[in-house]
Design an enzyme around this catalytic site. Sequence first.
Site, PDB file in Angstrom:
ATOM      1  N   CYS A 126      34.197  33.636  36.438  1.00 21.55           N
ATOM      2  CA  CYS A 126      35.289  34.552  36.781  1.00 21.55           C
ATOM      3  C   CYS A 126      35.801  35.308  35.563  1.00 21.55           C
ATOM      4  CB  CYS A 126      36.421  33.835  37.499  1.00 21.55           C
ATOM      5  SG  CYS A 126      37.169  32.498  36.586  1.00 21.55           S
TER       6      CYS A 126
ATOM      7  N   CYS B 107      36.339  30.098  40.651  1.00 21.93           N
ATOM      8  CA  CYS B 107      35.229  31.043  40.638  1.00 21.93           C
ATOM      9  C   CYS B 107      35.726  32.331  41.303  1.00 21.93           C
ATOM     10  CB  CYS B 107      33.969  30.485  41.303  1.00 21.93           C
ATOM     11  SG  CYS B 107      34.065  30.205  43.074  1.00 21.93           S
TER      12      CYS B 107
ATOM     13  N   CYS C 268      41.277  34.325  34.505  1.00 21.18           N
ATOM     14  CA  CYS C 268      42.061  33.101  34.533  1.00 21.18           C
ATOM     15  C   CYS C 268      43.092  33.120  33.414  1.00 21.18           C
ATOM     16  CB  CYS C 268      41.130  31.897  34.369  1.00 21.18           C
ATOM     17  SG  CYS C 268      41.939  30.333  34.656  1.00 21.18           S
TER      18      CYS C 268
END
Length: 145
Positions: free
Chosen positions: A84, A10, A88
């Site tokens: 997020c 997150c 990533c």
Amino acid sequence: MSKPTVLFVCVHNAGRSQMAAGWLRKLAGEIVEVRSAGSEPADQLNPVAVQAMREVGIDITAAVPQLLATEDVRASDVVITMGCGDTCPVFPGKRYEDWELLDPAGQPIEVVRGVRDEIRRRVEKLVGELGSGTAGRVHDHDDAE
């Protein structure tokens, strides 16, 4: 067969991902390696998240928010993101899931309890999949080319 590695990501690695990691450690025990990280880690855990987890007998106070590193993703079998966005990195052969969950930052305990309980439901499902051997099945990420 080696045990699967699950990475929860997150933004601040101070609430949702830490609660999910706590639940997975509690519910899966030694059958899985648990990691968590954040794209912009906070300097400490969200104290309301810590309190909500303590209420169900899970102590996450020893956890420290960590910066997401490419190697964390590369070393994981299952990557679960929580708000997020595209921060990533995506690697072929990994299973990715995005769990849309309210950010507990700044929320009262009553709201954070709801987030905690929703995370538990999702982690229980994941544990069932890990136990049946389906958690490691690759779900191609739509953005991967």
